[in-house]
Design a protein around this motif. Structure first.
Motif, short mmCIF file in Angstrom:
data_model
loop_
_atom_site.label_atom_id
_atom_site.label_comp_id
_atom_site.label_asym_id
_atom_site.label_seq_id
_atom_site.Cartn_x
_atom_site.Cartn_y
_atom_site.Cartn_z
N GLY A 262 0.69 -1.05 0.08
CA GLY A 262 0.25 -0.05 0.43
C GLY A 262 0.84 1.36 -0.08
O GLY A 262 0.15 2.02 -0.09
N ALA A 263 2.30 1.13 -0.01
CA ALA A 263 3.04 3.03 -0.45
C ALA A 263 2.93 3.08 -1.25
O ALA A 263 2.60 2.80 -2.66
N GLY A 264 2.08 4.43 -0.67
CA GLY A 264 1.97 5.63 -1.28
C GLY A 264 0.33 5.26 -1.79
O GLY A 264 0.25 6.18 -3.37
N MET B 55 -6.48 3.96 2.07
CA MET B 55 -5.77 2.87 2.86
C MET B 55 -4.76 2.28 3.07
O MET B 55 -4.19 1.95 4.68
N PHE B 56 -3.86 2.62 2.58
CA PHE B 56 -2.15 2.44 2.13
C PHE B 56 -1.71 0.97 2.18
O PHE B 56 -0.69 0.77 2.18
N GLU C 7 0.49 0.55 6.57
CA GLU C 7 -0.46 1.27 7.64
C GLU C 7 -1.25 0.13 8.65
O GLU C 7 -1.48 1.33 9.51
N ALA C 8 -1.82 -0.88 8.22
CA ALA C 8 -2.59 -0.72 9.12
C ALA C 8 -1.85 -1.39 10.50
O ALA C 8 -2.36 -1.06 11.45
N LEU D 288 -13.62 2.02 12.71
CA LEU D 288 -13.07 0.86 12.19
C LEU D 288 -13.13 -0.11 10.63
O LEU D 288 -12.44 -0.67 10.22
N GLN D 289 -13.40 1.74 10.09
CA GLN D 289 -13.92 1.19 8.46
C GLN D 289 -12.39 1.51 8.27
O GLN D 289 -11.57 1.06 7.15
N TYR D 290 -11.33 1.91 8.64
CA TYR D 290 -9.94 2.51 8.77
C TYR D 290 -9.32 1.24 9.27
O TYR D 290 -8.78 1.64 10.31
N TRP D 291 -8.36 0.66 9.33
CA TRP D 291 -7.94 -0.56 9.74
C TRP D 291 -8.43 -0.85 10.88
O TRP D 291 -7.62 -0.19 11.51
#
Length: 506
Positions: free
Chosen positions: A28-30, A34-35, A39-40, A65-68
């Motif tokens: 997910g770099a860049g 969500m990345f 990022e998680a 919670l929708q974002y990791w």
């Protein structure tokens, strides 16, 4: 002294390979919003450090919670918190609430890569070395070779250091558990395995073999004597370890919310392209669209339970370290193929016990481990890990081929199919070419994997079928895994017959 020197070199080589893979890009770099999994892991450090424990698993303005959102057991959260304290000391911006989302810098990459390496050094690698050192009836060189091959297994390296996760922590704890119960350190082994489950809930793939092996030991000792005492000690160990891990989440509402996060049945039978039976079968019949979700869960449970039942019964009635190792493989593979909401990375839970039997059936184990890495190819390509995948896979294959002379280990005895072949020949006397069939299947499997890899990286799929190559990879891998499920169950079910036949021959 020389043997420890050689083992140290093996460990160093494993570390060098891991660190080299980690220098590649990460998941997910860049790629907002969500990345990716990198990022998680960073976000969980942010959440656990800045929010009270009671809010870690609940949705709020500070914890979307929708974002990791956290979806692993408490031990993962504690690990994230520990890493967060170190991150806070080095650079508070790495875990600043809200503002750190999608944070990317060379210093932070170095920090995150180091956390994975340290976890490997503290938990997984020592377990591998000690396990190989405790192997019986093989030479010191073979023990060192076994450790080398396990440490070079590409699947775990690519996921933990390229895709970026901490699977080595839960797998390391599980391996300590295997080592413990195999050496009759049953309480320590049970404690280690409980830590594995409380780090990643997917370790439930290994839970039934542990339960059946330990229960079989209790039966063997006698449930009216030492066996009953051992059973009580085991129950106390398991309950105490779970209570300690879940202490901040013992309130009913807290417990229910954590469990909802750990077992998200709303996601459906399967999510991404995974090499199990449900995803592969959906090519012909869209089960997700035809059957209601509760029926899908029931069907999945029944298939999983029935496929692992024979091996578990056998292990309970005839507990042995060898039977335990092979049942770990069979049960984990059954869960991967038939259970509900499986991820492609879950094949690592099957690969670990297969690594443990590498010296017993080197040809088949090497073959399986190659297929397991291939089955994750769509994910690895998404993370731009093609070159690391090719290099690590070739290094692993060469190490296995040289260390164990795998192409010379294809006789019925080496494949542990002698007893089964004798049983078949009672009805089919001309059935004397089983090893050759295995060799041909291996050749077909490898050629198919190579061709599909080349097609995937060189050709564009049809516009109407954008997932064609990914689906083909999953389908081919699933066929291989079904074959291995039958093979490992044959070894398990014919094991005692093999010993009796050998006694008759002697």
């Amino acid at each position: 002294m020389e043997k420890w020197y050689l083992m140290a070199i093996v460990v160093l080589l494993g570390l060098i390979v891991r660190w080299t893979v980690s220098l590649n890009s990460y998941s997910g770099a860049g790629k907002p919003p969500m990345f990716g999994d990198y990022e998680a892991q960073r976000h969980w450090q942010e959440i656990t450090f800045n929010l009270p424990v009671k809010q870690w698993y609940f949705n709020s303005s500070d914890n979307n919670l929708q974002y990791w959102g956290l979806d692993y057991p408490p031990l993962t959260a504690y690990h994230s918190l520990l890493c967060a304290y170190v991150a806070k000391f080095i650079n508070p911006d790495w875990i600043a609430l809200h503002s750190s989302r999608g944070y990317e810098s060379q210093a932070h990459k170095l920090f995150m890569r180091t956390t994975v390496l340290i976890a490997d050094l503290l938990i997984y690698i020592p377990a591998v070395v000690l396990y190989c050192w405790c192997l019986k009836e093989i030479s010191t060189k073979k023990k060192i070779a076994h450790a080398l091959c396990i440490l070079l297994y590409p699947g775990l390296i690519l996921i933990d250091y390229g895709h970026f996760q901490y699977n080595s922590v839960s797998l390391g704890f599980a391996l300590w558990g295997v080592l413990g119960v195999s050496c009759d350190w049953d309480l320590l082994g049970s404690l280690a395995f409980c830590l594995a489950i409380n780090y990643k809930q997917m370790e439930l793939y290994h839970s039934l073999p542990f339960f059946c092996f330990l229960l079989g030991k209790c039966f063997k000792k006698g449930l009216k004597g030492k066996g009953f005492v051992l059973l009580i000690k085991l129950v106390c160990t398991v309950v105490a370890s779970f209570i300690l891990c879940w202490l901040p989440f013992t309130e009913r509402e807290q417990t229910q919310q954590v469990l909802r996060r750990l077992f998200p049945v709303d996601r459906g039978l399967f999510e991404d392209k995974v090499a199990n039976i449900w995803c592969s079968f959906s090519i012909f019949l869209k089960i997700k669209d035809i059957l209601p979700r509760h029926i899908q869960i029931i069907i999945s449970f029944c298939f999983t339970f029935l496929s692992l039942l024979p091996a578990c019964i056998k292990l309970t009635l005839q507990p042995s370290p060898k039977g335990f190792r092979f049942t770990l493989v069979s049960c984990a593979l059954s869960f991967f193929l038939f259970s509900f909401q499986v991820h492609e990375k879950s094949i690592l839970l099957v690969s670990l016990p297969v690594c443990l039997v590498l010296s017993e059936i080197p040809f088949m184990s090497t073959w399986f481990l190659l297929v397991s890495t291939f089955s994750m190819l769509p994910l690895l390509l998404k993370d731009e890990l093609l070159m690391p995948s090719v290099v690590t896979t070739m290094a692993f294959f060469i190490a296995c081929a040289i260390s164990f002379s795998i192409f010379e280990k294809t006789s019925e005895e080496e494949l542990q199919l002698k007893s089964f072949s004798i049983s078949v020949r009672k009805y089919l006397p001309c059935f004397k070419f089983f090893p050759r069939i295995i060799q041909y299947l291996f050749l077909i499997s490898v050629i198919t994997m190579v061709l599909l890899t080349l097609i995937t990286i060189t050709l564009e799929p049809p516009q109407k079928l954008p997932d064609l190559f990914s689906v083909l990879i999953c389908f081919v891998s699933c066929l291989n895994f079904l074959f291995f499920l039958v093979y490992f169950n044959i070894i398990i079910m014919w094991d005692s017959k093999n010993r009796r036949n050998q006694k008759k021959i002697n």
